[in-house]
Structures are given as structure tokens and as C-alpha cells.
Design a protein around this motif. Structure first.
Motif, PDB file in Angstrom:
ATOM      1  N   PRO A   1      10.479  -7.309   2.835  1.00  9.35           N
ATOM      2  CA  PRO A   1       9.397  -8.303   2.729  1.00  9.35           C
ATOM      3  C   PRO A   1       9.667  -9.407   1.715  1.00  9.35           C
TER       4      PRO A   1
ATOM      5  N   ARG B   1       1.814 -13.143   0.330  1.00  8.69           N
ATOM      6  CA  ARG B   1       2.155 -12.543  -0.965  1.00  8.69           C
ATOM      7  C   ARG B   1       3.237 -11.483  -0.763  1.00  8.69           C
ATOM      8  N   GLY B   2       4.172 -11.468  -1.701  1.00  4.73           N
ATOM      9  CA  GLY B   2       5.377 -10.662  -1.553  1.00  4.73           C
ATOM     10  C   GLY B   2       6.603 -11.513  -1.255  1.00  4.73           C
TER      11      GLY B   2
ATOM     12  N   ASP C   1       2.641  -7.544  -3.455  1.00  6.44           N
ATOM     13  CA  ASP C   1       2.525  -6.640  -2.313  1.00  6.44           C
ATOM     14  C   ASP C   1       3.214  -5.302  -2.561  1.00  6.44           C
ATOM     15  N   ASP C   2       3.584  -5.016  -3.804  1.00 10.32           N
ATOM     16  CA  ASP C   2       4.349  -3.809  -4.081  1.00 10.32           C
ATOM     17  C   ASP C   2       3.498  -2.549  -3.887  1.00 10.32           C
TER      18      ASP C   2
ATOM     19  N   ARG D   1      -0.300  -2.293  -3.078  1.00  7.83           N
ATOM     20  CA  ARG D   1      -0.856  -3.615  -2.748  1.00  7.83           C
ATOM     21  C   ARG D   1      -0.352  -4.134  -1.398  1.00  7.83           C
ATOM     22  N   ARG D   2       0.317  -3.278  -0.637  1.00  5.18           N
ATOM     23  CA  ARG D   2       0.861  -3.679   0.667  1.00  5.18           C
ATOM     24  C   ARG D   2      -0.216  -4.278   1.569  1.00  5.18           C
TER      25      ARG D   2
ATOM     26  N   ASP E   1      -2.845  -5.840   0.766  1.00  6.43           N
ATOM     27  CA  ASP E   1      -3.283  -7.169   0.324  1.00  6.43           C
ATOM     28  C   ASP E   1      -2.486  -8.241   1.061  1.00  6.43           C
ATOM     29  N   SER E   2      -1.198  -7.964   1.310  1.00  2.00           N
ATOM     30  CA  SER E   2      -0.382  -8.899   2.077  1.00  2.00           C
ATOM     31  C   SER E   2      -0.862  -8.965   3.519  1.00  2.00           C
TER      32      SER E   2
ATOM     33  N   ASP F   1      -3.691 -11.209   3.967  1.00  2.00           N
ATOM     34  CA  ASP F   1      -3.380 -12.639   4.044  1.00  2.00           C
ATOM     35  C   ASP F   1      -3.374 -13.129   5.489  1.00  2.00           C
TER      36      ASP F   1
ATOM     37  N   MET G   1       4.260  -6.586   9.956  1.00  2.00           N
ATOM     38  CA  MET G   1       3.053  -7.389   9.754  1.00  2.00           C
ATOM     39  C   MET G   1       2.356  -7.691  11.080  1.00  2.00           C
TER      40      MET G   1
ATOM     41  N   TYR H   1       8.191  -0.019  -0.923  1.00  2.00           N
ATOM     42  CA  TYR H   1       7.122   0.485  -0.056  1.00  2.00           C
ATOM     43  C   TYR H   1       6.363   1.652  -0.667  1.00  2.00           C
TER      44      TYR H   1
END
Length: 603
Positions: free
Chosen positions: A388, A416-417, A429-430, A433-434, A436-437, A440, A469, A512
Motif C-alpha cells: 500500500p 492515506r498510507g 493506514d498501519d 488503521r487499515r 481508515d484508508s 477514504d 481496496m 498489515y
């Protein structure tokens, strides 16, 4: 019956591209050209001659061996990414050679041998996982003697490496503990010194020794949000900043004589080139040929200085340039085209993007390129890059231009990422927080009406992590997306990590999450576990030899979506790996995928 759309897409996919791999002391350029359907080696000579060197089944790359007429050729089998190294005498080539025309240098088809550097005295530096299939060792091979010396066997992945001018020491980068971080090691005999902390959240890229052997030039974001260029003291690990820009990432390539730097500034997905003194002093900007647009110079291959330090060869791509080889005169600050890809497309009105900032509900702003057709239909396709930790840049894309030609507006975001917008952004996005991406994507969908687009006719397209995604969008936001095109994508983060190549699992768990520690979250973030919610038709493309994202990721998602009565078209290619490297396969898969979107988004 051939339609205007098919004609445009086939013309775009038929466009040939060039790569600049190396340049020798006589000004000959070792280039890559894909006229045959995959990238093969071609020598561009100063008298204008173009001499095809290889005709292998898959894509190849290479470097000149300094001080002699010999090329180190890197090649694999069917996209399996298990690189093998061979030698080729370009003066002995009367017609392009296959594998039987190469002299094996390092061959072991079960393992990877990644070309790292070529050195005077007939030495080749490479990284290999042959010791245990997981960890990579750094090795120097003496071509004439046939002997090898292991520089590093301390485990993990090997990033960049550079050998000191006197040959006694080496600098090497390896992954650090935080996602996307890297650490610098000093190798001296059996002694390994950590010049930077493995726990530091920073990237350290492409170290290059200065002639005195007491320091190196390195690109890093240590202590900064954006990459900058610094002098690294190899005795203390101290950094002295040479070139920085608080708003943009900056990288550099050091000339062989240690006097000049080619500095590349990443300005919202476009490269600005300049020549600086080695102390960081700006000397001159590099002027590009007037026919080129805003694009990127360090995206497909790394810039290479000529051995006499007077100039460089670079690969250039922009929205209207599939990929050209340029020669940069460092003294005059001018670039000239050595091999052009533009002429077959010269009559087409290819679209440049506009740049937008897309707001998110949590107060972030997603950078996004928008490619708009002259007569928009109201439909849209959002294309998400892989990684990513990748970046969407202002490069040529046959898919983007064909979709625009069909009347679709194309959004190309850096969710993000993504790299290119600072450390804070690429870290958002780590692991936990995956999603959160993934959120987007919903923000991008909410932005569509502001562009005059119909939110009911919006599709997703992506490859590799971008494929994840796509699947996450249609699974977690089923009410938003009308269709998806998934190329070599991850359908389950759990089964991906369980089944990917062992060397990649150890590397990718930093980004991930760990199967051991984070399994519950990985399950929640996996589209396969929400597949019952998917209502958007899918087009799935995969290579049977993919060592990164196994074919099983595509097979399981296609079967699950079909079992729910949702349309899935699937294209699998037995001679491909992680993506489609061969034009014949792209000409088969992509027109089908674009036609699929045209049908579904027609409403």
C-alpha cells in the motif's frame, strides 16, 4: 465488430515503452523496450544505432559490468520473481538471444537473486534467499574467479547496498521495526554496525559512498516528515542535511566522482529535476524537451550517471508519454530524448489531470488526480494504486486514457498510507488503521457530486493492494459502488499472509499486522468475511504464478461472490505473475474489463 472504443484502447495498449537501465563510458545506453510484448534489452549507441540484445519469454532488466563489454542480465520465469543472473556480450549479438544465448552467472530456479550493484573489477553484488528461502543474504561474486563473498547473512530482507571505494566495507539497508521504516548497517568483515536504530520510524534509502570513504549521501526522512538528502557520517551515524524541502519529498543520486547530485523533487506526483553541488548548493534546474508534460523521472527505473559524471540517463513518463529514455547534460542543465514512445499516439488528445483535495469526515484531505473527458457521461471510475505504500503519479496509463475516452471521469487518489505526501500520511493506514484508508473511498464517493458525477454510477479499479481496496470498497460500502475491477488483489488478509511467499510474509506483517498478534483485526479487515454484502458485479484478473498474492485469493472471492448470485467475470493467465507483464495478455484482459465497466455503468 470493432468499435471506436476498442480501437482507442488497443492503440493505447499497443504503445511501446522504453526504460533506461544503464549508460557506459562510451555513451552507450542499456535500455529496455517492449516492442516484442515484454521488456527486452536494447543497446542505444551514440551513432543512433539500436541493437536488440535479448528475446526472452518474460521481462528482463540489466546493467553494464564496468570496465568491460559485458551486460549482467536479470530474468525470471513466467513472472515468478525468482530472478536469475546471466552474462551477455553485446558485441557478440547478431540477433536477439534467448536464455540459451546467455552465460549463466547465478542460477538456482528455486530462489531469488536480486541484482543490487555492479562494480569495477568484474564484481556483481546481489541479494539471495537461497540459504533458507526466507532470509536474504548480501553476496559479492567475482565474475572471473567464480568466487563469492558473503557480506551479510543476518536475516530479513536486504534493501539497498553500496560498497566503499576501497572495497573493505559496505553500507546496507534493511527493514526496521515500524512499517515502511529502514535501518542502515555498516558491514566491515564479520562486524555489523547499526548506524541507525531499527526502532526509528524513518526511511533510509539509496546510500552512496563519498570518494573519501568517511561518509555517504543518503535520502531519508529521519526526524522529518518529508524525505530529504543528507550526508551520513559512517563513524558516528550523524546526519548533516544537504537538500530539504518542508513541503515535498526530495531524493538524490550522487555522481561517480562525488562532486554532483541529481536532485529529484516530488511535487504532487510530478518530478522537478535539478543539479546541485555535493554540499547541497543549487547549481541549475534541468530543462526538459518542450514536448514533454509534467511527469515523473524516477518511477520506472532509477536515474543512472555516466561513468565520467557529465550526465545521466533517465526514464521519463507523463500522461501523454508512455515512457522515453532521456539524456541529461548535467553541465548545461538540459535533457534530450534518446528514444521516444510518443509518435504513435501523437494524434490523440490525451488528458492531463487536475489536482484536488478531497475532504474526509475525520478532517483529513486525500490528494486526488481527476481526469475529465470532453463529454462526460456522469459515470466515474476510481483507480487505487498498490503498495500500500505506493503513490499515484502523473504517468501514462492506457487504462486511464481509455476510460476517459469512453466518457468516464477517472479519479486517481493517494489515499492515506500513500508515500509522496510525508511520513505522517504514509503511516495513517498501519495495522489497526487499515480501515481508515478504506473509509477514504467513501469520502471520494461523497465528492463525486461536486464534480458533477452520478454517485449511482461509480466503480472501483485497482491492482495488488489496490485490488484489496476494490474488494474492501464493494464489501464494506456495498451501497456506494456499482462495479469493481480487481487485479491480483487480496481478498483475505489472513489467507494472504498464510499463503504468500515466506520471505514476503515476514516483511508484510509489519504493515498489515501479525497473524499471531492481530488475527482478529485481520479477519475484520478482510473483504472475504463480508462477501455476503457484495452486490456489485466484479471483474477479476490474476496471474497463475503470482508469488506475492497467490491465485487462491482471486479464486476464493470469485467463488464466494458467484455463490451469492452476483456476476463475476474472471481472467487468469498461466504465464503471468503479480500483474500482466505481457502485452498479449493485457490486450486480452483490459478491453474485456473496460467493456464490462461500460456495460455496468451505462445504467
Amino acid at each position: 465488430m470493432t468499435t471506436a472504443r476498442d480501437t482507442l484502447l488497443h492503440r493505447l495498449l499497443d504503445a511501446t515503452t522504453w526504460r533506461a537501465f544503464d549508460v557506459d563510458a562510451e555513451g552507450r545506453i542499456l535500455a529496455g523496450h517492449d516492442a516484442s510484448g515484454s521488456v527486452q534489452l536494447v543497446e542505444l549507441r551514440p551513432d543512433g544505432a539500436r541493437v536488440p540484445l535479448t528475446a526472452l519469454p518474460g521481462a528482463v532488466a540489466g546493467r553494464y559490468l564496468p570496465g568491460r563489454r559485458s551486460v549482467v542480465v536479470s530474468h525470471d520465469a513466467g513472472g515468478n520473481e525468482r530472478a536469475q543472473l546471466s552474462l551477455l556480450d553485446p558485441d557478440a549479438v547478431s540477433e536477439p538471444v534467448g536464455e540459451d544465448g546467455l552465460t549463466p552467472l547465478v542460477h538456482d530456479p528455486e530462489h531469488i537473486h536480486g541484482l543490487v550493484e555492479v562494480l569495477e573489477g568484474g564484481r556483481v553484488v546481489y541479494a539471495t534467499n537461497r540459504r533458507n528461502g526466507v532470509d536474504f543474504d548480501l553476496v559479492v561474486r567475482d565474475v572471473d574467479a567464480g568466487t563469492e563473498r558473503v557480506l551479510y547473512d543476518g536475516g530479513g530482507m536486504v534493501g539497498n547496498a553500496a560498497i566503499a571505494p576501497d572495497g573493505s566495507r559496505a553500507l546496507m539497508t534493511r527493514p526496521g521495526v515500524p512499517a515502511l521504516s529502514s535501518q542502515v548497517l555498516l558491514l566491515a568483515g564479520d562486524t555489523v554496525t547499526e548506524l541507525t536504530d531499527a526502532a526509528e520510524h524513518a526511511r533510509h534509502l539509496a546510500p552512496e559512498w563519498l570518494p573519501a570513504g568517511d561518509a555517504a549521501v543518503i535520502t531519508t526522512d529521519a526526524g522529518r516528515d518529508h524525505l530529504g538528502v543528507a550526508r551520513l557520517d559512517v563513524a558516528t551515524g550523524a546526519l548533516t542535511w544537504l537538500v530539504t524541502d518542508d513541503a515535498h519529498d526530495v531524493s538524490a543520486r550522487l555522481s561517480p566522482d562525488g562532486r554532483l547530485l541529481l536532485v529529484v523533487t516530488d511535487d504532487d506526483g510530478a518530478s522537478r529535476l535539478a543539479v546541485h553541488d555535493v554540499d547541497g548548493t543549487f547549481l541549475r534546474a534541468v530543462a526538459l524537451p518542450p514536448e514533454l508534460r509534467g511527469g515523473v523521472a524516477d518511477f520506472l527505473t532509477a536515474p543512472r550517471w555516466s561513468p565520467d559524471s557529465t550526465g545521466l540517463t533517465i526514464t521519463w513518463t507523463d500522461p501523454a508519454t508512455p515512457a522515453d529514455v532521456l539524456i541529461v547534460d548535467a553541465g548545461r542543465g538540459r535533457a534530450a530524448v534518446a528514444a521516444s514512445s510518443r509518435e504513435p499516439l501523437a494524434d490523440l488528445e490525451l488528458v492531463d489531470p487536475t489536482s484536488h483535495g478531497v475532504p474526509t469526515p475525520d478532517g483529513e484531505t486525500v490528494p486526488c488526480f481527476v481526469y475529465s473527458p470532453r463529454e462526460p457521461s456522469g459515470s466515474s471510475v476510481t483507480i487505487v494504486h498498490g503498495g500500500p505504500e505506493g503513490q499515484s503519479v502523473r504517468s501514462f496509463s492506457a487504462i486511464v486514457q481509455a476510460l476517459v475516452g469512453d466518457g468516464h471521469t477517472v479519479l486517481v487518489p493517494n489515499v492515506r498510507g500513500s508515500v509522496g505526501y510525508g511520513k505522517r500520511w504514509y503511516s495513517l493506514d498501519d495495522v489497526e488503521r487499515r480501515l481508515d484508508s478504506v473509509a477514504d473511498l467513501a469520502a471520494l464517493h461523497a465528492f463525486l457530486p461536486r464534480l458533477g458525477l452520478d454517485p449511482a454510477r461509480a466503480a472501483l479499479w485497482g491492482g495488488s493492494y489496490g485490488g484489496y481496496m476494490v474488494l474492501a470498497g464493494v464489501a464494506f460500502q456495498p451501497e456506494l459502488w456499482a462495479a469493481g475491477v480487481d487485479i491480483v488483489g487480496i481478498s483475505s488478509l489472513v489467507t494472504f499472509l498464510e499463503n504468500t511467499s515466506p520471505y514476503r510474509r515476514a516483511h508484510r506483517e509489519r504493515e498489515y499486522g501479525s497473524l499471531e498478534r492481530d488475527r482478529d483485526f485481520l479477519e475484520r479487515a478482510s473483504p472475504l468475511n463480508r462477501i455476503g454484502d457484495v452486490r456489485a458485479p466484479l471483474f477479476v484478473i490474476h496471474g497463475a504464478n503470482d508469488p506475492r498474492v497467490p491465485l487462491s485469493e482471486a479464486e476464493q472471492v470469485a467463488a464466494a461472490v458467484r455463490a451469492n448470485g452476483v456476476e463475476v467475470e474472471m481472467a487468469v493467465y498461466d504465464d503471468e505473475g503479480h500483474g500482466l507483464a505481457k502485452r498479449v495478455n493485457r490486450l486480452d484482459a483490459y478491453p474485456r474489463a473496460v467493456a464490462f465497466l461500460g456495460r455496468v455503468l451505462a445504467g
